[in-house]
Motif scaffolding. Structure first.
Motif, PDB file in Angstrom:
ATOM      1  N   TYR A  68     -49.396   9.139  11.865  1.00  0.00           N
ATOM      2  CA  TYR A  68     -49.684  10.567  11.861  1.00  0.00           C
ATOM      3  C   TYR A  68     -51.076  10.899  12.381  1.00  0.00           C
ATOM      4  CZ  TYR A  68     -49.583  15.429  10.751  1.00  0.00           C
ATOM      5  OH  TYR A  68     -49.610  16.778  10.882  1.00  0.00           O
ATOM      6  N   HIS A  71     -52.162  12.519  15.732  1.00  0.00           N
ATOM      7  CA  HIS A  71     -52.159  13.962  16.007  1.00  0.00           C
ATOM      8  C   HIS A  71     -53.540  14.596  15.786  1.00  0.00           C
ATOM      9  CE1 HIS A  71     -51.309  18.215  15.823  1.00  0.00           C
ATOM     10  NE2 HIS A  71     -51.496  18.236  14.520  1.00  0.00           N
ATOM     11  N   HIS A  95     -57.742  18.386   9.773  1.00  0.00           N
ATOM     12  CA  HIS A  95     -57.079  19.684   9.619  1.00  0.00           C
ATOM     13  C   HIS A  95     -55.779  19.667   8.834  1.00  0.00           C
ATOM     14  CE1 HIS A  95     -54.558  18.694  13.204  1.00  0.00           C
ATOM     15  NE2 HIS A  95     -53.713  19.556  12.665  1.00  0.00           N
ATOM     16  N   ASP A  96     -55.106  18.518   8.779  1.00  0.00           N
ATOM     17  CA  ASP A  96     -53.847  18.478   8.033  1.00  0.00           C
ATOM     18  C   ASP A  96     -53.995  17.778   6.686  1.00  0.00           C
ATOM     19  OD1 ASP A  96     -52.106  19.914   9.635  1.00  0.00           O
ATOM     20  OD2 ASP A  96     -51.717  18.198  10.960  1.00  0.00           O
ATOM     21  N   ASP A 162     -54.762  22.576  17.847  1.00  0.00           N
ATOM     22  CA  ASP A 162     -53.657  22.000  17.072  1.00  0.00           C
ATOM     23  C   ASP A 162     -52.328  22.415  17.710  1.00  0.00           C
ATOM     24  OD1 ASP A 162     -52.086  20.958  14.984  1.00  0.00           O
ATOM     25  OD2 ASP A 162     -52.254  22.824  13.827  1.00  0.00           O
ATOM     26  N   ASN A 166     -49.357  20.228  19.646  1.00  0.00           N
ATOM     27  CA  ASN A 166     -47.960  20.319  19.216  1.00  0.00           C
ATOM     28  C   ASN A 166     -47.058  20.761  20.361  1.00  0.00           C
ATOM     29  OD1 ASN A 166     -48.337  19.452  16.595  1.00  0.00           O
ATOM     30  ND2 ASN A 166     -48.781  21.513  15.828  1.00  0.00           N
TER      31      ASN A 166
END
Ligand code: MN
Length: 737
Positions: A68, A71, A95-96, A162, A166
């Motif tokens: 992950y 990203h 950020h996530d 972001d 995506n």
């Protein structure tokens, strides 16, 4: 002297507008990239954030199968390419973390400081937003976005990066989800990027969304570009060399690049201006970058000397920047072989600003070269966000707020609501008719009236953003030809035309049949008594394929019924040469398409009337004593004696004129009175005669003569009314038609 020359191509959507390295990303490559503009301590912080994120996301994977953390790393890399500050990069890496792991905002604050914790929290809040189609939800999203931006504009930059990553990796998603995300990006993120002047990001968003939403169309345009590119590039290069040499001789240093329009902008141009692919590709575009503002104008002068400028096409965005801070000189010239050339002339800084917008602010701040133009752009962005927040406080209504924001982001569209709160997007100038057809073609076809913000309104009233529109329908209603005068959307216009055509066709046949029957009766015959061969013979001697087309032409007024009747009989040895008789018809409703009520006298059921066949439009109905009717009587062949049916359906327009003493509120008293008498006002126009009295011209919609008489009697009884009359020719009528 030319320092460098590039022929760049943005047409391939897969080549990112924001540069991205082809090598696999790693924290090592990010550290190397950032070390070019950040100090060592900051690079160390970025690295630490990466390892923190890696640990927090441990065991999580992206749909592609990668760990992950790849990203957030890619998001940070996008920001590093924009040369964003280390805090933004750290926020991107983390950020996530709040959203997807057990780490709390407090924990982040402890590790990386309050500012970064706030940034991450802001991005998380935006991420949580599920963009639903419901207006309320949308409004909330925009509000959250604005709040986040107001606190720290870097939140939105991280969020845009972001979304960009995506979008770049959208291919793995299910097609329906892919389209939804693409649409949302096109509707919300691309305009925000545009508003912040981040052109590179906007262009990449648009191309990626276009590919995701319309893969076939994108492929077709890409193939078309490929076909013309070879030949085009030769011409572009030739022109570029000519410009280069000319500027060289003038002693001007410049960097010249030819550019191709990107995929989505070609598609948009083809749709909006109905241009062909060839039209769009025929235009060559060059960008000339120089060292200072002064040189920009010198280059412009040189270009206008080299090629002939197209009048009215010069725009000075240096003196008057666009609202997002964009600055440049634009001009269109006629180049070699008569090919139009668009040139954009700007300084290095302006170019940076044009591509990166608000993000350029950090770039220059880092370099220590903090130009005033760029700080200006940052100020403008802040002002915009500030304005959004004030708007929100003023309106206090989230739906109104979203309308304001959307109007600001897309000035060419209006956003209106259905009664259930759904938002419809319509082009500027759209009316309730457009709205009705946008909801459903059946609603449009059966539309009889509307409420705008719960008030009964005219169907021709242009809509404003934020209004709620409710359409009143009636199952027996049909489109009115007058709608074509104010409907603007293609959908509404094509449906109206289609319906009118078939409706008109049927009504014309019906009327033609009645007229022919009457004419035959005048010659002691009838359609029934006519020998079967008569019609066949007539078809043979005329150009018609079928009898119904003859009837249609009679109904429309293109063929005289009397002449046709005689033709039918002449072949059958009936020699009764009686002169044409006026036929008579009965009118039973207001909205027959083959009856047109004359605008000079506005006949009402109950008025004695007379009609005549008018070429191409059927029967025109006048009041018997109308001055225009006098001329009509002269041509007996086209006169039609008309009578009203005992019961006539529908409402009729009639103008009245009321003279009133100047009293406060008298116009609203009039309107209330009229409404209470079951009539409606189609238009109202007040003109002051002198300081004591005014004349009010009203176009009323009433049932018949008796109805009008009752209304006039009641109005006459109002104290402030001096005089009332049914008007013949007024300015009001002329204005209406
Ligand atoms: Mn993310």
């Amino acid at each position: 002297m030319i320092t460098s020359v590039t022929i760049s191509s943005n047409s391939n959507a897969k080549s990112a507008a924001v540069p991205k390295s082809t090598a696999a990303l790693s924290i090592a490559s990010l550290a190397e990239k950032t070390s070019l503009y950040l100090d060592d301590a900051e690079v160390q912080q970025v690295k630490r954030a990466y390892y923190y994120a890696e640990q927090a996301h441990d065991g999580q994977f992206r749909r592609s199968g990668e760990a992950y953390v790849s990203h957030p790393l890619a998001v940070a890399d996008i920001l590093a390419n924009m040369r964003m500050d280390y805090q933004s990069l750290i926020a991107a890496l983390l950020h996530d973390v709040i959203e997807d792991t057990s780490v709390s905002k407090q924990a982040l604050a402890k590790q990386f400081g309050e500012t970064i914790a706030e940034l991450v929290d802001g991005v998380s809040k935006l991420t949580q937003i599920e963009f639903a189609s419901k207006a309320e939800a949308q409004a909330e999203n925009f509000q959250k976005m604005a709040m986040a931006m107001a606190n720290d504009i870097r939140v939105i930059l991280v969020k845009l990066a972001d979304r960009l990553h995506n979008m770049r990796t959208l291919g793995i998603m299910r097609p329906d989800k892919r389209r939804r995300i693409a649409r949302e990006t096109l509707e919300i993120y691309a305009p925000i990027a545009n508003r912040l002047g981040m052109n590179d990001v906007r262009v990449e968003f648009e191309n990626l969304c276009f590919e995701a939403a319309y893969p076939m169309r994108a492929e077709r345009i890409r193939a078309a570009i490929k076909r013309v590119r070879g030949k085009r590039n030769v011409l572009v290069e030739e022109t570029r060399l000519q410009i280069e040499n000319y500027l060289n001789e003038a002693g001007i240093q410049a960097r010249i690049s030819g550019r191709e329009k990107h995929l989505y902008s070609i598609y948009r141009k083809m749709r909006q201006s109905k241009k062909t692919f060839a039209d769009i590709m025929d235009m060559f575009a060059f960008r000339i970058i120089v060292d200072n503002v002064d040189t920009c104008y010198r280059v412009l002068g040189a270009m206008h000397a080299l090629y002939k400028p197209v009048p009215g096409q010069f725009k000075d965005y240096i003196a008057i920047p666009k609202s997002n801070g964009y600055q440049s000189l634009h001009s269109i010239l006629i180049g070699m072989h008569g090919v139009p050339i668009e040139v954009q002339i700007r300084t290095e800084e302006m170019d940076e600003m044009a591509n990166s917008g608000i993000a350029a602010h950090w770039l220059y701040k880092q370099g220590g070269d903090y130009s005033s133009a760029l700080s200006g752009s940052h100020k403008r962005a802040r002002q915009w966000v500030q304005g959004l927040l004030e708007m929100q406080q003023n309106t206090g209504n989230s739906l109104e707020f979203i309308e304001n924001v959307k109007t600001d982001l897309f000035p060419d569209e209006v956003y209106v609501f259905t009664p259930s709160g759904q938002i419809l997007e319509l082009p500027q100038g759209s009316t309730p008719i457009d709205f009705a057809y946008a909801v459903h073609s059946d609603i449009g076809n059966r539309c009889v009236g509307c409420y705008i913000n719960r008030r009964l309104s005219s169907l021709s009233q242009p809509l404003k953003s934020g209004e709620t529109v409710e359409i009143i329908t009636n199952t027996s209603a049909r489109p009115n030809p007058i709608w074509l005068e104010f409907a603007v959307t293609g959908k509404a216009r094509s449906h109206i035309r289609h319906m009118l055509k078939s409706q008109r066709h049927n009504e014309a046949i019906e009327l033609g049949k009645r007229l022919l029957e009457k004419a035959l009766q005048g010659l002691d015959c009838s359609l029934e008594k006519l020998p079967a061969t008569a019609i066949d013979q007539l078809l043979q001697t005329t150009k018609y394929d079928e009898f119904e087309y003859i009837l249609e032409d009679i109904g429309i007024g293109n063929r005289a019924a009397y002449t046709t009747a005689k033709q039918l009989l002449s072949n059958n040895s009936i020699t009764n040469a009686a002169p044409p008789q006026a036929v008579d018809l009965v009118i039973s409703g207001a909205d027959g398409m083959m009856f047109n009520f004359a605008k000079c006298c506005h006949p009402l059921p109950g008025d004695p009337i007379i009609g005549h066949m008018s070429v191409g439009s059927g029967v025109v109905v006048h009041v018997a004593n109308c001055p225009n009717a006098r001329n009509i009587r002269k041509n007996r062949a086209t006169v039609i004696e008309l009578h009203w049916a005992e019961k006539v359906d529908g409402d009729f327009l009639v103008p009245i004129s009321v003279e009133i003493r100047q009293t406060r509120g008298i116009v609203s008293t009039l309107a209330t009175k009229i409404n209470s008498l079951d009539a409606s006002i189609e238009s109202i126009h007040v003109c002051d005669k002198d300081e004591h009295s005014s004349r009010v011209d009203i176009m009323l919609s009433v049932r018949d003569r008796v109805h009008l008489a009752r209304i006039m009697r009641h109005i006459r009884n109002i104290k402030a009314v001096n005089r009332i009359s049914r008007t013949k020719e007024t300015s009001l009528q002329r204005k209406l038609h």
